[in-house]
Write a protein that holds these residues in place. Sequence first.
Motif, PDB file in Angstrom:
ATOM      1  N   ASN A  38       0.917  -1.090  -0.021  1.00  0.00           N
ATOM      2  CA  ASN A  38       0.067  -0.023  -0.145  1.00  0.00           C
ATOM      3  C   ASN A  38       1.008   1.143  -0.032  1.00  0.00           C
ATOM      4  OD1 ASN A  38       1.086   0.065   2.574  1.00  0.00           O
ATOM      5  ND2 ASN A  38      -0.967  -0.357   3.614  1.00  0.00           N
ATOM      6  N   PHE A  39       2.133   1.212  -0.224  1.00  0.00           N
ATOM      7  CA  PHE A  39       3.082   2.151  -0.259  1.00  0.00           C
ATOM      8  C   PHE A  39       4.091   2.076  -1.421  1.00  0.00           C
ATOM      9  CE2 PHE A  39       7.049   4.355   1.028  1.00  0.00           C
ATOM     10  CZ  PHE A  39       6.559   5.552   1.252  1.00  0.00           C
ATOM     11  N   TYR A  40       4.251   2.793  -2.229  1.00  0.00           N
ATOM     12  CA  TYR A  40       5.083   2.626  -3.598  1.00  0.00           C
ATOM     13  C   TYR A  40       5.966   3.720  -3.705  1.00  0.00           C
ATOM     14  CZ  TYR A  40       1.121  -0.752  -4.631  1.00  0.00           C
ATOM     15  OH  TYR A  40       0.269  -1.860  -4.551  1.00  0.00           O
ATOM     16  N   THR A  41       7.395   3.372  -3.858  1.00  0.00           N
ATOM     17  CA  THR A  41       8.385   4.201  -4.376  1.00  0.00           C
ATOM     18  C   THR A  41       8.304   4.069  -6.142  1.00  0.00           C
ATOM     19  OG1 THR A  41       9.500   3.781  -2.408  1.00  0.00           O
ATOM     20  CG2 THR A  41      10.783   4.677  -4.235  1.00  0.00           C
ATOM     21  N   ILE A  42       8.354   5.374  -6.719  1.00  0.00           N
ATOM     22  CA  ILE A  42       8.299   5.402  -7.895  1.00  0.00           C
ATOM     23  C   ILE A  42       9.444   5.657  -8.543  1.00  0.00           C
ATOM     24  CG2 ILE A  42       6.970   6.322  -9.997  1.00  0.00           C
ATOM     25  CD1 ILE A  42       5.274   4.672  -8.057  1.00  0.00           C
ATOM     26  N   LYS A  43      10.077   5.108  -9.537  1.00  0.00           N
ATOM     27  CA  LYS A  43      11.389   5.461 -10.109  1.00  0.00           C
ATOM     28  C   LYS A  43      11.207   5.670 -11.587  1.00  0.00           C
ATOM     29  CE  LYS A  43      14.503   3.246  -6.905  1.00  0.00           C
ATOM     30  NZ  LYS A  43      15.772   2.475  -6.767  1.00  0.00           N
ATOM     31  N   LEU A  44      11.670   6.573 -12.140  1.00  0.00           N
ATOM     32  CA  LEU A  44      11.550   6.811 -13.779  1.00  0.00           C
ATOM     33  C   LEU A  44      13.261   6.825 -14.392  1.00  0.00           C
ATOM     34  CD1 LEU A  44      10.135   7.438 -16.282  1.00  0.00           C
ATOM     35  CD2 LEU A  44      10.008   9.837 -15.671  1.00  0.00           C
ATOM     36  N   THR A  47      15.868   6.815 -11.580  1.00  0.00           N
ATOM     37  CA  THR A  47      15.731   8.060 -10.598  1.00  0.00           C
ATOM     38  C   THR A  47      14.486   8.300  -9.859  1.00  0.00           C
ATOM     39  OG1 THR A  47      17.180   9.393 -12.036  1.00  0.00           O
ATOM     40  CG2 THR A  47      16.116  10.430 -10.537  1.00  0.00           C
ATOM     41  N   GLU A  48      14.579   8.000  -8.592  1.00  0.00           N
ATOM     42  CA  GLU A  48      13.214   8.500  -7.710  1.00  0.00           C
ATOM     43  C   GLU A  48      12.629   9.584  -7.811  1.00  0.00           C
ATOM     44  OE1 GLU A  48      11.901   8.481  -3.019  1.00  0.00           O
ATOM     45  OE2 GLU A  48      13.533   6.894  -3.735  1.00  0.00           O
ATOM     46  N   VAL A  49      11.218   9.518  -8.336  1.00  0.00           N
ATOM     47  CA  VAL A  49      10.223  10.752  -8.676  1.00  0.00           C
ATOM     48  C   VAL A  49       9.441  11.081  -7.675  1.00  0.00           C
ATOM     49  CG1 VAL A  49      11.165  10.817 -11.001  1.00  0.00           C
ATOM     50  CG2 VAL A  49       9.125   9.434 -10.439  1.00  0.00           C
ATOM     51  N   GLY A  50       9.042   9.957  -6.634  1.00  0.00           N
ATOM     52  CA  GLY A  50       8.198  10.158  -5.491  1.00  0.00           C
ATOM     53  C   GLY A  50       7.478   8.870  -5.114  1.00  0.00           C
ATOM     54  N   VAL A 103       4.922  14.510  -7.994  1.00  0.00           N
ATOM     55  CA  VAL A 103       5.352  13.407  -9.041  1.00  0.00           C
ATOM     56  C   VAL A 103       5.498  13.665 -10.593  1.00  0.00           C
ATOM     57  CG1 VAL A 103       4.947  10.936  -9.497  1.00  0.00           C
ATOM     58  CG2 VAL A 103       4.469  11.689  -7.214  1.00  0.00           C
ATOM     59  N   VAL A 104       4.526  14.226 -10.732  1.00  0.00           N
ATOM     60  CA  VAL A 104       4.650  14.777 -12.441  1.00  0.00           C
ATOM     61  C   VAL A 104       5.655  15.531 -12.564  1.00  0.00           C
ATOM     62  CG1 VAL A 104       3.153  15.927 -14.274  1.00  0.00           C
ATOM     63  CG2 VAL A 104       2.088  14.261 -12.993  1.00  0.00           C
ATOM     64  N   ALA A 105       5.952  16.543 -11.897  1.00  0.00           N
ATOM     65  CA  ALA A 105       6.817  17.548 -12.096  1.00  0.00           C
ATOM     66  C   ALA A 105       8.100  16.950 -11.988  1.00  0.00           C
ATOM     67  CB  ALA A 105       6.839  18.517 -11.066  1.00  0.00           C
ATOM     68  N   ASN A 106       8.406  16.031 -11.008  1.00  0.00           N
ATOM     69  CA  ASN A 106       9.812  15.143 -11.103  1.00  0.00           C
ATOM     70  C   ASN A 106       9.844  14.431 -12.192  1.00  0.00           C
ATOM     71  OD1 ASN A 106      10.174  16.238  -8.504  1.00  0.00           O
ATOM     72  ND2 ASN A 106       9.503  14.677  -7.409  1.00  0.00           N
ATOM     73  N   MET A 107       8.908  13.406 -12.610  1.00  0.00           N
ATOM     74  CA  MET A 107       8.922  12.822 -13.865  1.00  0.00           C
ATOM     75  C   MET A 107       9.439  13.626 -15.307  1.00  0.00           C
ATOM     76  SD  MET A 107       5.604  10.417 -13.903  1.00  0.00           S
ATOM     77  CE  MET A 107       5.786   8.813 -13.049  1.00  0.00           C
ATOM     78  N   ALA A 108       8.552  14.825 -15.328  1.00  0.00           N
ATOM     79  CA  ALA A 108       9.002  15.666 -16.433  1.00  0.00           C
ATOM     80  C   ALA A 108      10.423  16.231 -16.438  1.00  0.00           C
ATOM     81  CB  ALA A 108       8.151  16.998 -16.286  1.00  0.00           C
ATOM     82  N   GLY A 109      10.943  16.456 -15.117  1.00  0.00           N
ATOM     83  CA  GLY A 109      12.142  16.693 -15.177  1.00  0.00           C
ATOM     84  C   GLY A 109      13.230  15.668 -15.540  1.00  0.00           C
ATOM     85  N   VAL A 110      13.046  14.582 -15.191  1.00  0.00           N
ATOM     86  CA  VAL A 110      13.978  13.353 -15.485  1.00  0.00           C
ATOM     87  C   VAL A 110      13.831  12.955 -16.961  1.00  0.00           C
ATOM     88  CG1 VAL A 110      14.257  10.715 -15.423  1.00  0.00           C
ATOM     89  CG2 VAL A 110      13.730  12.155 -13.377  1.00  0.00           C
ATOM     90  N   MET A 111      12.567  13.064 -17.689  1.00  0.00           N
ATOM     91  CA  MET A 111      12.414  12.743 -18.951  1.00  0.00           C
ATOM     92  C   MET A 111      13.022  14.176 -19.923  1.00  0.00           C
ATOM     93  SD  MET A 111       8.453  10.999 -19.731  1.00  0.00           S
ATOM     94  CE  MET A 111       7.664  12.059 -18.924  1.00  0.00           C
ATOM     95  N   LYS A 112      12.920  15.300 -19.433  1.00  0.00           N
ATOM     96  CA  LYS A 112      13.443  16.268 -20.342  1.00  0.00           C
ATOM     97  C   LYS A 112      15.141  15.926 -20.569  1.00  0.00           C
ATOM     98  CE  LYS A 112      14.165  21.296 -20.333  1.00  0.00           C
ATOM     99  NZ  LYS A 112      13.948  22.611 -19.575  1.00  0.00           N
ATOM    100  N   GLU A 113      15.742  15.364 -19.390  1.00  0.00           N
ATOM    101  CA  GLU A 113      17.109  15.248 -19.329  1.00  0.00           C
ATOM    102  C   GLU A 113      17.287  13.909 -20.431  1.00  0.00           C
ATOM    103  OE1 GLU A 113      19.435  16.798 -18.168  1.00  0.00           O
ATOM    104  OE2 GLU A 113      17.967  18.401 -17.478  1.00  0.00           O
TER     105      GLU A 113
END
Length: 521
Positions: A38-44, A47-50, A103-113
């Motif tokens: 019931n608790f998820y660490t998200i990586k993209l 890189t951890e994004v939230g 989380v969306v902002a962190n994802m966008a930052g990783v994908m832009k790179e």
Amino acid sequence: MRYYKRLKLCYIEAAAITLAVCALLFPSMQLLQHTGNNFYTIKLNGTEVGKLGSTENLDALLMTARRQAVAASGSSELVFMDAELETVGEEKVWAAVDDEETVVANMAGVMKESIRKTLHRSYTVKVNETAVNLGSYDDVHELLEQALSPYDAQNQYQVELELDSDREINVLEAVITPIEQDVEEDPLKAAAGIDADLEEMFAAVEPAVEKSFEDYNAGLTDINYAEKIEVVEAYLLEEELNSVEEAVNLVTKEQETQIIYKVVSGDTLSQICLTNNIPMDELIAINDALEDENTMIRVDQELVITVPEPELSIMWKEEQVYTEDYEAEVQYIPNDEWYTTQKVTLQEPSAGRRKVAAVIEYKNGQEVGREILKEQVYAEAVPKIIERGTKIPPTYVKPISGGRLSSGFGARSAPTKGASTNHKGVDWAVPIGTTVVASNAGTVVHAGWASGYGYAVYINHADGRQTRYGHLSKVLVKAGQTVSQGERIALSGNTGRSTGPHLHFEIRIGGSAVNPLKHLN
């Protein structure tokens, strides 16, 4: 007991106060339900994004982040980027989670790179097997206009791209159309009304009047691409695009192309080479039927020739009025008693003079057709008259089976004392007793010993040729005997001036020896 109840009440009050404080000071802390992970660490992309309490909306969040990354990159084209998601699940009672915007902002930052490459909206132009890629619709038009412009000096035509209705996918086809000329309407003519309609009606029933030379409008009447040009939209890398100059060079640069040329009356090999700008040795090399520049050719025979042609060819028609000297068509008189190799000129030609209105068709500047619309003859041309044979000439076959060619036709070193240094035939080395057959049907005119030949057979043939077979061990025919092609006439040997067992074979035309290898079928 009373003390225990009071202690329990204090514990509950303290827990409630603690929860209230946590709710105020740590808004991201949530009481999670006991449902497994019931608790998820998200990586993209590693890189951890939230951290989230659920993965239900993860794909939607990723799409939102992708749009933000593309917008931030400033590109209006198709963008490729790495986007590899990874989730690690745990079960917790209390945990701090991130809001979806973070989380969306962190994802966008990783994908832009992680943007790898940008595909540009472009157009692929295909002509036969050649394809070029251009970066814009205007570039496509520029390519097609540049290919057309050398042949449309007056700018009478334009290029248009139309949807090809025969294709299931969206494919555009390039077509050339006339440019509509703006013509001011004559107010008096417009006012005529019914009078104009009556004039058209009477004109329709009046007999057509033959046009004079002044009625023909000299100039371009039609123009088209000779090949089908297909244009499709595509997304390509920057380095895959061609400049307009490169594309024009690729589709208009002349390349050697092989075509079939059909021999017409009066053609010679030298004239074909001159007309088509092809060296004689090259023409002979690419045509197995041609042995040398003296090989006889016949009307309607097909020859392979090479011509310089661009990938994209232009066909156009011009109306012309001109005065010229002209030749009358050659007239042939058939002679069923002669072979097709025999002909005699009965009348020499002389040119005539005429005025002509014609439509001439060109392909890349070379005339490919001419239609005479009107002519006025000032002096009649006198035709060339040729009498020629219609009978198919007989064929000649190799007189033995197998054998090694041991001596060719023509100049050679004398193989033995007394032998000729100008070999009048060819020799095949074969064992003594090998069967020798008639190369062609004919009449035996000599069967026996002949000086230099040893035992020999001479046969005269219906086309005036003679074959000779020498150094035989045994003669099987007699003078005056008629033989058919392939009939057994002798056995090979080693008689006369001979250096070893072999068959000497000659073909003579008009009494002169020729190379037999050029006349064997």
